[in-house]
Structures are given as C-alpha cells and as structure tokens.
Design a protein around this motif. Structure first.
Motif, mmCIF file in Angstrom:
data_model
loop_
_atom_site.group_PDB
_atom_site.id
_atom_site.type_symbol
_atom_site.label_atom_id
_atom_site.label_comp_id
_atom_site.label_asym_id
_atom_site.label_seq_id
_atom_site.Cartn_x
_atom_site.Cartn_y
_atom_site.Cartn_z
ATOM 1 N N LYS A 84 8.507 -11.344 -5.745
ATOM 2 C CA LYS A 84 8.481 -11.027 -5.091
ATOM 3 C C LYS A 84 7.763 -9.527 -4.689
ATOM 4 O O LYS A 84 6.982 -9.577 -3.685
ATOM 5 C CB LYS A 84 8.586 -9.163 -6.971
ATOM 6 C CG LYS A 84 8.512 -8.083 -6.494
ATOM 7 C CD LYS A 84 8.428 -7.129 -7.910
ATOM 8 C CE LYS A 84 8.874 -7.900 -9.125
ATOM 9 N NZ LYS A 84 8.656 -6.768 -9.999
ATOM 10 N N GLY A 103 5.534 -3.895 -2.523
ATOM 11 C CA GLY A 103 6.510 -2.374 -2.704
ATOM 12 C C GLY A 103 8.039 -3.179 -3.874
ATOM 13 O O GLY A 103 8.079 -1.785 -3.302
ATOM 14 N N ARG A 155 9.766 -2.074 -6.031
ATOM 15 C CA ARG A 155 9.994 -1.422 -7.569
ATOM 16 C C ARG A 155 10.748 -2.207 -8.493
ATOM 17 O O ARG A 155 10.944 -1.296 -9.391
ATOM 18 C CB ARG A 155 9.826 -0.194 -6.866
ATOM 19 C CG ARG A 155 8.790 0.628 -6.761
ATOM 20 C CD ARG A 155 8.329 2.232 -5.943
ATOM 21 N NE ARG A 155 7.505 2.853 -5.192
ATOM 22 C CZ ARG A 155 7.845 3.820 -4.919
ATOM 23 N NH1 ARG A 155 8.245 4.904 -5.503
ATOM 24 N NH2 ARG A 155 6.452 4.088 -4.275
#
Length: 337
Positions: free
Chosen positions: A27, A30, A32
């Motif tokens: 991922k 940062g 979300r």
C-alpha cells in the motif's frame, strides 16, 4: 481448510491455500483507502492483439508455475468473444488469437458467438467457467475444463434474461450454489438484484432466493450484480459486487462488499453501506463506457490475507488492484447497513 497463519505475530481470516507468487504491491505511503491500484495499470491496454480493441471484465486463476485466464475480448467489429490468456506473473499477458471453442451437449444451445464477462471457479478437480451469451436474450452459460484445452458446455442454468452467474467455490451439503442477477431486455437495463440458486447436478436449478436488492444508497440504487467468485473466510463468504449509480451524465459503476453466511449464502451477515472502490483513474473514467470499475476475479494468498483484484476499467482495459482480506472485513463490519 482452517485459518492460516499470516504475517509474523498475526493471523488472517482468509481461508485459502498459500499463493507465494501472487501479484502484489505494498500500500502506498499515506494512502487512506482500502483498495489500491497497481502502479502500472492498465495491465492490458487497448488493442492488445490484432482482432481485439478492448480486453476487460475477465478472470484469472493460478495454473502450473504461473497464471491462466479467460478474457472478454471485444473485436473491432464490437462483438465480444472469450479468449484464453497466459501469464508468468499475473501481470504480463499473452492471448490466443482465436476464441475458445466449446463442446456442446446439444446443438439447440446455439454457437457461443457473443460471449462476455466470464468467471472461473474451481470445485474439486474441475474449473467451471460461467459467462453471459446471447440465447434468445442474455443468459448464463456454464462449462467445465480440467486442462484449459477442452471446454465442455453444460445446460444453461436459467432462462433469459440473466447475467453475472457466479458459483460458490465448493458444494454446500450436496448442492452447488450460484449467485446471479436476473434482468430485463437491453444492454443498459436500469434494474437488477442479486439472487441465489441451488442445484444437485448443475443442470436443474431451483430454490431461488433474493440475497439483497439494489440500493438503499445512491451509489448502488440502479442495479447491482455479483462480481468475482466469493472468497471464503472464517466469518463468511466475502462477496465483491458492482453497484451502479445514475447521474446527469450517465451511469457510474463502483465496487461494493458484503459478507454472506457460509452455510446459506442467501443470508447476508453484513453489507457495506459505502463502495470500497470507485472510478477515479483516467483509464476508469474514460473509455468505451466511462466511469466503470467492474470486478470479476480475485487471487488469494492464505498465508498473508492478500487479495489481487482483477477488474474491467471503462469497458476497455484490464486493471489490477490490491487489498487485505482483514482490512476489508473490518471495514464491512464497521460500516454495514
């Protein structure tokens, strides 16, 4: 299968064999969201082989040391066919130039010459392929293979009009179970709900039950339909599905998630009120049909809970995204309707 050990010190609710070579990217820092896109999407671009303009809404499974898939290919004449594809890593694909030929049990089933949106489901030693094709209207076709060389067509499970036939990947008791989306006439019909049906022999289907209906939120109020083969977890069957919204400029296809009962998939445990992915990237918002993300296949790694999600983008491209089983389950539990 039992729950598998995941990352050191942790576990995953995913019930699946390990898949060490699953396509994967971590991922982004940062980020979300729940589902993140492959960095070099689309993995199948426009005009991937001479006959095909777009390849999308397709399905992938592990095969030998790599991967194999059945892909919807829209020829330049705009007729869709099913083509076989192979890949060493699930990302770089090569395609057979000619469509798959099915061995039919009855000439009355007609030639499979307008076929699209396939799914693959392995049950025991057979790979079952479901797809939509024209049989006096759109309906679901079913075939099986053991070698991806010969494909044996079965009787159509339902009358027209129906799409998005998706098998549960094991028998429940002595019955096969299929999710589907009955619909009306037309390519862009503005209604459709998810139903569950059972069969003892893959020929005669019954005990039809509504799983859930479109809505109540706007992002899925026009129609819904099952996506990839449901994913077994210790908490239930994790179902990704598409939901369609209507706007002033047309439809928007997003991806939703729900959890179904392991012993009776017609029963919903949780259904997330929010989509887990919406069209945002340029290859999703602009194409033959703008604003479409359409999930059709998921690879699973039981050792880590990792998911590699294949989806059609704007009815033109094949794209890939990643997610964690356990993050998805947590989100669905926390945001259910």
């Amino acid at each position: 299968m039992s729950m598998n050990t995941g990352t050191p010190g942790g576990t995953t609710a995913l019930v699946s064999e390990p898949l060490p070579n699953i396509p994967w990217e971590e991922k982004p820092a940062g980020f979300r969201g729940l589902v993140w896109r492959h960095s070099t999407n689309p993995i199948v671009d426009i005009n991937p082989f001479p006959k095909a303009r777009g390849v999308y809404n397709s399905c992938v499974v592990p095969w030998k040391d790599g991967y194999i898939g059945i892909f919807r290919a829209d020829w330049h004449c705009m007729t869709p066919y099913l083509h076989l594809g192979t890949s060493p890593d699930g990302i770089d694909w090569s395609f057979d130039e000619e469509p798959i030929s099915f061995i039919s049990p009855d000439p009355a089933l007609d030639e499979v010459n307008f076929a699209y949106d396939p799914r693959i489901c392995k049950i025991d030693d057979k790979y079952y392929v479901t797809w939509c094709y024209n049989f006096n209207g759109p309906t679901i076709g079913v075939a099986w293979t053991k070698d991806f060389k010969s494909f044996h067509q079965l009787e159509n499970p339902f009358l027209p009009y129906n799409r998005n036939g998706v098998l549960i990947p094991r028998m429940i008791g002595d019955r096969y179970v299929m999710l589907s989306r009955p619909m009306g006439l037309g390519m862009a019909v503005d209604y459709g709900d998810i139903l569950c049906s059972e069969s003892k022999d893959l020929t005669y289907w019954g005990k039809h039950r509504i799983v859930f209906t479109r809505g109540p939120k706007k992002w899925e109020r026009v129609k819904i339909g099952p996506g990839p083969t449901p994913i077994e977890t210790t908490e239930g069957w994790l179902l990704f599905y598409h939901g369609v919204a209507d706007t002033c400029s047309g439809f928007i296809y997003s991806i939703g998630a729900a959890l179904l009962d392991l012993d009776d998939p017609s029963k919903v445990i949780y259904r997330c009120r929010f989509p887990i992915m919406t069209p945002e990237a340029s290859y999703e918002t602009t194409g033959s049909v703008d604003n479409v993300v359409f999930p059709t296949s998921v690879l699973t790694d039981g050792a880590t809970g990792r998911l590699a999600i294949y989806y059609g983008a704007s009815d033109t491209f094949t794209a890939l995204a990643y997610a964690s089983t356990d993050e998805i389950l947590d989100y669905v539990r926390s945001n259910h309707t």
